[in-house]
Motif scaffolding. Structure first.
Motif, PDB file in Angstrom:
ATOM      1  N   ALA A 125       0.835  -1.202   0.000  1.00 53.54           N
ATOM      2  CA  ALA A 125       0.000   0.000   0.000  1.00 53.54           C
ATOM      3  C   ALA A 125       0.865   1.245   0.000  1.00 53.54           C
ATOM      4  O   ALA A 125       1.995   1.246   0.501  1.00 53.54           O
ATOM      5  CB  ALA A 125      -0.929   0.003   1.208  1.00 53.54           C
ATOM      6  N   ILE A 126       0.325   2.309  -0.561  1.00 51.52           N
ATOM      7  CA  ILE A 126       0.974   3.617  -0.567  1.00 51.52           C
ATOM      8  C   ILE A 126       0.004   4.609   0.050  1.00 51.52           C
ATOM      9  O   ILE A 126      -1.147   4.722  -0.385  1.00 51.52           O
ATOM     10  CB  ILE A 126       1.345   4.042  -2.003  1.00 51.52           C
ATOM     11  CG1 ILE A 126       2.358   3.062  -2.591  1.00 51.52           C
ATOM     12  CG2 ILE A 126       1.898   5.463  -2.034  1.00 51.52           C
ATOM     13  CD1 ILE A 126       2.644   3.261  -4.064  1.00 51.52           C
ATOM     14  N   GLY A 127       0.455   5.300   1.094  1.00 52.90           N
ATOM     15  CA  GLY A 127      -0.411   6.216   1.829  1.00 52.90           C
ATOM     16  C   GLY A 127       0.065   7.651   1.743  1.00 52.90           C
ATOM     17  O   GLY A 127       1.247   7.927   1.547  1.00 52.90           O
ATOM     18  N   GLY A 128      -0.903   8.581   1.911  1.00 53.21           N
ATOM     19  CA  GLY A 128      -0.571   9.991   1.758  1.00 53.21           C
ATOM     20  C   GLY A 128       0.028  10.644   2.984  1.00 53.21           C
ATOM     21  O   GLY A 128       0.918  11.477   2.878  1.00 53.21           O
ATOM     22  N   ASN A 129      -0.452  10.304   4.171  1.00 55.31           N
ATOM     23  CA  ASN A 129       0.093  10.905   5.385  1.00 55.31           C
ATOM     24  C   ASN A 129       0.170   9.854   6.482  1.00 55.31           C
ATOM     25  O   ASN A 129      -0.242   8.699   6.300  1.00 55.31           O
ATOM     26  CB  ASN A 129      -0.738  12.114   5.826  1.00 55.31           C
ATOM     27  CG  ASN A 129      -2.194  11.762   6.104  1.00 55.31           C
ATOM     28  OD1 ASN A 129      -2.513  10.669   6.571  1.00 55.31           O
ATOM     29  ND2 ASN A 129      -3.099  12.699   5.820  1.00 55.31           N
ATOM     30  N   SER A 130       0.673  10.249   7.646  1.00 57.51           N
ATOM     31  CA  SER A 130       0.907   9.280   8.720  1.00 57.51           C
ATOM     32  C   SER A 130      -0.394   8.653   9.213  1.00 57.51           C
ATOM     33  O   SER A 130      -0.423   7.465   9.554  1.00 57.51           O
ATOM     34  CB  SER A 130       1.647   9.944   9.883  1.00 57.51           C
ATOM     35  OG  SER A 130       0.906  11.048  10.381  1.00 57.51           O
ATOM     36  N   ALA A 131      -1.476   9.433   9.236  1.00 60.62           N
ATOM     37  CA  ALA A 131      -2.759   8.894   9.709  1.00 60.62           C
ATOM     38  C   ALA A 131      -3.241   7.784   8.779  1.00 60.62           C
ATOM     39  O   ALA A 131      -3.713   6.727   9.229  1.00 60.62           O
ATOM     40  CB  ALA A 131      -3.795  10.002   9.805  1.00 60.62           C
ATOM     41  N   GLN A 132      -3.128   8.007   7.479  1.00 59.48           N
ATOM     42  CA  GLN A 132      -3.559   6.991   6.511  1.00 59.48           C
ATOM     43  C   GLN A 132      -2.636   5.773   6.557  1.00 59.48           C
ATOM     44  O   GLN A 132      -3.092   4.625   6.459  1.00 59.48           O
ATOM     45  CB  GLN A 132      -3.592   7.603   5.114  1.00 59.48           C
ATOM     46  CG  GLN A 132      -4.739   8.584   4.948  1.00 59.48           C
ATOM     47  CD  GLN A 132      -4.401   9.772   4.075  1.00 59.48           C
ATOM     48  OE1 GLN A 132      -3.410   9.771   3.358  1.00 59.48           O
ATOM     49  NE2 GLN A 132      -5.233  10.805   4.143  1.00 59.48           N
ATOM     50  N   LEU A 133      -1.354   6.013   6.744  1.00 59.14           N
ATOM     51  CA  LEU A 133      -0.407   4.894   6.843  1.00 59.14           C
ATOM     52  C   LEU A 133      -0.672   4.069   8.096  1.00 59.14           C
ATOM     53  O   LEU A 133      -0.562   2.842   8.071  1.00 59.14           O
ATOM     54  CB  LEU A 133       1.031   5.427   6.831  1.00 59.14           C
ATOM     55  CG  LEU A 133       1.487   5.954   5.464  1.00 59.14           C
ATOM     56  CD1 LEU A 133       2.681   6.892   5.612  1.00 59.14           C
ATOM     57  CD2 LEU A 133       1.845   4.800   4.536  1.00 59.14           C
ATOM     58  N   ASP A 134      -1.029   4.748   9.175  1.00 60.55           N
ATOM     59  CA  ASP A 134      -1.367   4.011  10.403  1.00 60.55           C
ATOM     60  C   ASP A 134      -2.590   3.132  10.191  1.00 60.55           C
ATOM     61  O   ASP A 134      -2.656   1.982  10.659  1.00 60.55           O
ATOM     62  CB  ASP A 134      -1.627   4.992  11.551  1.00 60.55           C
ATOM     63  CG  ASP A 134      -0.351   5.660  12.058  1.00 60.55           C
ATOM     64  OD1 ASP A 134       0.751   5.142  11.764  1.00 60.55           O
ATOM     65  OD2 ASP A 134      -0.461   6.707  12.727  1.00 60.55           O
ATOM     66  N   LEU A 135      -3.589   3.660   9.472  1.00 60.46           N
ATOM     67  CA  LEU A 135      -4.786   2.872   9.175  1.00 60.46           C
ATOM     68  C   LEU A 135      -4.441   1.659   8.311  1.00 60.46           C
ATOM     69  O   LEU A 135      -4.947   0.553   8.539  1.00 60.46           O
ATOM     70  CB  LEU A 135      -5.822   3.736   8.454  1.00 60.46           C
ATOM     71  CG  LEU A 135      -6.632   4.722   9.299  1.00 60.46           C
ATOM     72  CD1 LEU A 135      -7.452   5.643   8.403  1.00 60.46           C
ATOM     73  CD2 LEU A 135      -7.556   3.984  10.257  1.00 60.46           C
ATOM     74  N   LEU A 136      -3.591   1.864   7.325  1.00 57.68           N
ATOM     75  CA  LEU A 136      -3.186   0.757   6.452  1.00 57.68           C
ATOM     76  C   LEU A 136      -2.408  -0.296   7.230  1.00 57.68           C
ATOM     77  O   LEU A 136      -2.650  -1.499   7.092  1.00 57.68           O
ATOM     78  CB  LEU A 136      -2.345   1.297   5.292  1.00 57.68           C
ATOM     79  CG  LEU A 136      -3.120   2.115   4.246  1.00 57.68           C
ATOM     80  CD1 LEU A 136      -2.158   2.908   3.370  1.00 57.68           C
ATOM     81  CD2 LEU A 136      -4.001   1.208   3.397  1.00 57.68           C
ATOM     82  N   ASP A 137      -1.466   0.160   8.092  1.00 53.76           N
ATOM     83  CA  ASP A 137      -0.692  -0.786   8.900  1.00 53.76           C
ATOM     84  C   ASP A 137      -1.607  -1.593   9.820  1.00 53.76           C
ATOM     85  O   ASP A 137      -1.462  -2.813   9.965  1.00 53.76           O
ATOM     86  CB  ASP A 137       0.344  -0.030   9.751  1.00 53.76           C
ATOM     87  CG  ASP A 137       1.581   0.358   8.955  1.00 53.76           C
ATOM     88  OD1 ASP A 137       1.884  -0.319   7.957  1.00 53.76           O
ATOM     89  OD2 ASP A 137       2.240   1.343   9.344  1.00 53.76           O
TER      90      ASP A 137
END
Length: 614
Positions: A125-137
């Motif tokens: 996955a590729i995320g835009g900001n830390s909040a989205q990356l946290d959700l993906l993780d």
């Protein structure tokens, strides 16, 4: 008419897959400016220009990095980010690497993200900001997916546990050009290109599998049909979510046609950006047009010119109607009085309205919801024609559309090239053609999705004598009252929603003796009204649908109710209504494309609905 079709303009058989659009454009015009990227700071700072060659090189480098990190042909790659340039790079790079793209709206909840990555078996996955990356993780951990991890669009600091797409691109030297080209060419026309999850307005989201043929068929044929709109001399700003298939399709059309693209995720900055970049073409939802018109009316009122503005708006609509008649009959011409009024109001108002939009907009494309005919004619009258179209995720966005030089307000136009539509005995719009998908990822979702080779859109409509589609509502939204009357609420709801204060209107009355309505207030416009009226309204509870009982506000909105009731039969008129304040950023209530989830509203407002029948 019950059937309408338009012949294919462009055969896609000479293309291998979607990536050919970029490789061919890079060969044909490598130095042409393909993108404008916003500065990190002030809006009026210089936007960075990116040539087709530079974009192509960035895409290739990231694709090599994806392959180097372990992406295999057919792997699913999720992208969850606001609309921005890097979204475009990641999208094309995933295809170059042989992947299948799974877009996720950047506003999605943790449960929605987990559901999508599990259903699509997302590998990276590729995320835009830390909040989205946290959700993906978190979703990867919960579902056991994401073997290759989540990567940031922005560069990360040294020592951070999470890598970025720049780190991936830095591994490009590990993959030869020959290996990349072999991977790029693996997918054929009928290979899956993307899995797009529907917004779920009437049920659980479904994963629509769109192929490279679907995208190419749409991109090449729409580009051919709309050459006057999308061309190498023009530019546009995309502020719709790139997770939506319409925005991605538009991006590919512009890229293939040489139209310069800018991205904007902050919708509050749209007006300022229009003045800076001066686009020739923009895509909006009807609500944006309503707000532009309402803002002009408010500005006129502040100058004590309300009556003058009202005359100007009526003149614009009359001029727009005339323009449509002239397309059908070249002998139709304005009388002297109309010409004089139009010239006067153009000097006083219209040119300023065009300047607000940047001063160079030739056309506006409107989609996502029904556009009121008079609003379309208003913008035509101020010399900015609105092209209304219609499509769904399952049709790779546009299915029908009005055309330059052949616009008929109140319709969504004829089928686009390579597309056919049919109206069933029940009045449902059926579709087949180059953009219509073959089915959902989950086979059980395909039950009843097709009939006689046509996709069932779930929308009600009719076809006029010229083959244009007229939308009449959603099949699942039909209301049957206790006296057996069948009501399609769309016309009434759309009329009420033309009020700037009303964000969504929901007619109710299933099994009841009369019709009522829930009116969801637009928070920004309601605050402006309250300030002007000297009224203090209680702050809404974001967790519920909070009834607003202010008598003055009800009186003000009653005019919109009366106007809507005048458009429909007596049995279709609403007797009672309640005003509701709520959090319209709630993704469980409203889709990312701002469509209301009617079933959720009805459930949450059960007590308010009961009050309407006491």
């Amino acid at each position: 008419m019950r059937d309408s079709a338009t012949a294919l303009l462009v055969d896609v058989s000479d293309h291998r897959n979607v990536t050919d659009l970029l490789t061919r454009r890079a060969l044909a015009a490598p130095d042409h400016i393909a993108f404008e990227v916003p500065p990190h700071n002030a809006l009026d700072s210089a936007w960075r220009q990116v040539s087709t060659r530079e974009f192509h090189n960035e895409v290739r480098a990231l694709a090599k990095g994806l392959i180097a990190t372990g992406v295999q042909p057919g792997d699913t790659i999720a992208i969850m980010a606001p609309t921005r340039y890097e979204w475009a790079v990641a999208d094309l790079a995933s295809w170059f690497a042989g992947g299948v793209v799974v877009p996720i709206y950047d506003t999605s909840s943790a449960a929605q993200v987990a559901s999508i990555v599990a259903d699509a078996s997302v590998v990276l996955a590729i995320g835009g900001n830390s909040a989205q990356l946290d959700l993906l993780d978190a979703a990867f951990t919960k579902t056991g997916t994401g073997a290759l991890g989540a990567w940031a669009m922005d560069e990360t600091s040294p020592g951070q546990p999470r890598g970025s797409i720049a780190d991936l691109a830095a591994r490009s030297a590990e993959i030869s050009n020959r290996r990349l080209e072999a991977r790029r060419a693996l997918a054929d026309l009928d290979s899956p290109a993307t899995i797009v999850y529907t917004s779920g307005t009437t049920g659980e989201p479904k994963g629509a599998v769109l192929t490279h043929r679907n995208f190419l068929g749409q991109v090449l044929n729409i580009a051919a049909a709309y050459g006057e709109v999308v061309h190498a001399g023009g530019n546009t700003i995309i502020f719709l979510p790139l997770a939506h298939v319409l925005a991605r399709g538009l991006q590919l059309i512009c890229l293939a046609s040489g139209m310069r693209i800018a991205h904007l995720s902050d919708t509050s900055a749209v007006v300022g950006t229009l003045a800076v970049l001066r686009p020739t073409f923009i895509v909006v939802v009807p609500r944006v047009l309503q707000k532009i018109q309402a803002a002009a009316a408010t500005k006129a009122a502040d100058r004590g010119l309300s009556k003058v503005w009202s005359a100007a708006a009526d003149t614009a609509v009359a001029w727009g109607e005339l323009c449509e008649r002239r397309e059908a009959d070249s002998h139709a011409s304005p009388h002297l009085g109309l010409r004089l009024r139009h010239a006067f109001f153009d000097y006083l108002f219209y040119r300023r309205l065009r300047d607000v939009m940047g001063g160079r907009v030739d056309y506006i494309l409107s989609g996502g919801a029904a556009l009121d005919a008079s609003l379309s004619q208003f913008f035509r009258g101020v010399s900015v024609p609105v092209i209304e179209g219609y499509g769904l995720t399952e049709t790779t966005a546009p299915l029908t559309g009005n055309l330059p030089g052949n616009i008929r307000s109140g319709t969504v136009g004829p089928p686009l090239p390579g597309t056919a539509i049919r109206i069933s005995e029940q009045g449902e719009v059926l579709a087949r053609g180059v953009g219509v998908f073959a089915g959902y990822r989950n086979p059980r979702h395909n039950k009843d999705a097709f009939v006689d080779g046509y996709f069932r859109t779930g929308d009600l409509g009719s076809i006029d004598a010229h083959g244009r589609l007229v939308l009449e509502g959603r099949l699942k939204d039909v209301i049957v009252t206790s006296n057996g009357k069948t009501i399609v609420p769309t016309l009434w709801e759309s009329a009420v929603e033309s009020s700037p204060l009303i964000s969504h209107a929901v007619m109710v009355g299933e099994g009841r003796s009369y019709l009522s309505a829930l009116l969801l207030l637009d928070a920004e416009e309601t605050a402006k009204w309250a300030d002007a009226a000297g009224v203090v309204l209680a702050a809404p509870d974001a967790t519920i649908l909070d009834e607003v009982a202010d008598a003055g506000l009800r009186r003000h909105i009653q005019a919109a109710i009366d106007a809507a009731n005048s458009l429909v039969a007596h049995s279709e008129q609403v007797r009672r209504f309640t005003l509701v304040a709520t959090d319209l950023a709630d993704t469980t209530l409203v889709t990312p494309t701002m469509k209301i989830k009617r079933n959720v509203v009805l459930q949450r407002a059960a007590s308010a609905i009961e009050n309407l029948y006491r």
